[in-house]
Design a protein around this motif. Structure first.
Motif: not given
Length: 81
Positions: A9-13, A16-17, A51-52
């Protein structure tokens, strides 16, 4: 959710964390011996926050690891409805 689902999910959207560490110190010890961090850094009260954010810098969520993962889980769940 699994960590693989979260990471996808993080990669496809294109999110940045970032990790932010708050180091609590004993000011009395810091003033007595500023060259010795072992004497004034209290590891038991050092806090790590995440933080995201979007790739454009808009912060979506911040907090503990559990806070950020809860946000990601809710976003994944909303997509699968």
């Amino acid at each position: 959710m699994t960590n693989t689902q979260r990471l996808n999910y993080i990669i496809s959207h294109d999110l940045h964390a970032e990790e932010h560490t708050i180091i609590n110190v004993d000011p009395t010890q810091l003033l007595e011996d500023p060259a010795d961090p072992e004497s004034y850094v209290d590891d038991s009260t050092t806090n790590i926050y995440l933080s995201l954010s979007t790739c454009y810098g808009k912060q979506l969520v911040s907090g503990t690891y559990d806070d950020v993962m809860s946000y990601v889980d809710s976003q994944i769940a909303a997509q699968t409805k």
